[in-house]
Design an enzyme around this catalytic site. Sequence first.
Site, PDB file in Angstrom:
ATOM      1  N   CYS A  96       0.668  -1.168  -0.088  1.00  0.00           N
ATOM      2  CA  CYS A  96       0.139  -0.031  -0.192  1.00  0.00           C
ATOM      3  C   CYS A  96       0.863   1.102   0.121  1.00  0.00           C
ATOM      4  O   CYS A  96       1.797   1.575  -1.091  1.00  0.00           O
ATOM      5  CB  CYS A  96      -1.256   0.222   1.276  1.00  0.00           C
ATOM      6  SG  CYS A  96      -2.436   0.992   0.658  1.00  0.00           S
ATOM      7  N   HIS A 197      -3.838  -5.210   0.362  1.00  0.00           N
ATOM      8  CA  HIS A 197      -3.412  -5.499   1.863  1.00  0.00           C
ATOM      9  C   HIS A 197      -3.992  -6.786   2.061  1.00  0.00           C
ATOM     10  O   HIS A 197      -4.664  -7.341   2.327  1.00  0.00           O
ATOM     11  CB  HIS A 197      -4.427  -4.820   2.446  1.00  0.00           C
ATOM     12  CG  HIS A 197      -3.676  -3.756   2.496  1.00  0.00           C
ATOM     13  ND1 HIS A 197      -3.005  -3.004   3.976  1.00  0.00           N
ATOM     14  CD2 HIS A 197      -4.734  -2.047   1.854  1.00  0.00           C
ATOM     15  CE1 HIS A 197      -2.828  -1.522   3.646  1.00  0.00           C
ATOM     16  NE2 HIS A 197      -3.480  -0.897   2.773  1.00  0.00           N
ATOM     17  N   GLU A 199      -1.890  -8.572   3.820  1.00  0.00           N
ATOM     18  CA  GLU A 199      -1.797  -8.882   5.038  1.00  0.00           C
ATOM     19  C   GLU A 199      -3.180  -9.497   5.768  1.00  0.00           C
ATOM     20  O   GLU A 199      -3.114 -10.087   6.664  1.00  0.00           O
ATOM     21  CB  GLU A 199      -0.958  -8.356   5.905  1.00  0.00           C
ATOM     22  CG  GLU A 199      -1.743  -6.933   6.506  1.00  0.00           C
ATOM     23  CD  GLU A 199      -2.346  -6.309   5.690  1.00  0.00           C
ATOM     24  OE1 GLU A 199      -1.979  -4.814   5.487  1.00  0.00           O
ATOM     25  OE2 GLU A 199      -1.408  -6.018   3.524  1.00  0.00           O
TER      26      GLU A 199
END
Length: 223
Positions: A96, A197, A199
């Site tokens: 990001c 994202h 994660e």
Amino acid sequence: MTPKAGVTFSEAHKVGPYAEALREAGVEPVLISPGEPRALAGLQGLMLSGGQDLNPARYGESPEPSTESPDDARDDLEIRLLAQALAEGLPVLAICRGMQLFNVAHGGTLIQDLENRAVHCVPGQDKAMPVHEILVEPGSRLAAILGEGAHAVNSRHHQAVGRVGAGLRVTARSTPDGVIEALERDHGGFALAVQWHPEDQARRDASQRKLFEAFAAALGGAG
């Protein structure tokens, strides 16, 4: 020996998912912030996490009304660490804001506010919810990890890569509007940046976990 990777951040309550995704891939995260800076000595790689907007002065522009107040200390820290990692051939994974800094550090620019920003924002509280698809370029490192073609990703950003930095290759774009979603270096080792994202998605999407597993494998080679 468990490989270690530096993880940059500025807000402690946001760094948890990045650290957890690394641990699940067998990597020990070492947290690095402007308040507790350090070099990369003893580490095998670097992850640049998400966060607030970069200072537009970094790419020769004045801030637009939508641009957040800068965190110059974090910008300085991450640009310095990225330069060190690339000079030493350490693997880099940028996410990001991290991708945006990755691009600016290579001489690129940013779009300060997307016209179609609603496409790039997860609605509600489920940060892992996919909101659009990307198309991954064949023959890229990203394609070797995720597979070429379409992938559903989450998203929460209002800025994006503008002019691509020197020596970088665009390896994914958003299908709704063509926004750049991934970059990697043309040459050298593992240096990969994504706009979404992973994660958050990695907790329930095996394909997104592959990004962290590939990073972990690259760290093993850098040890």
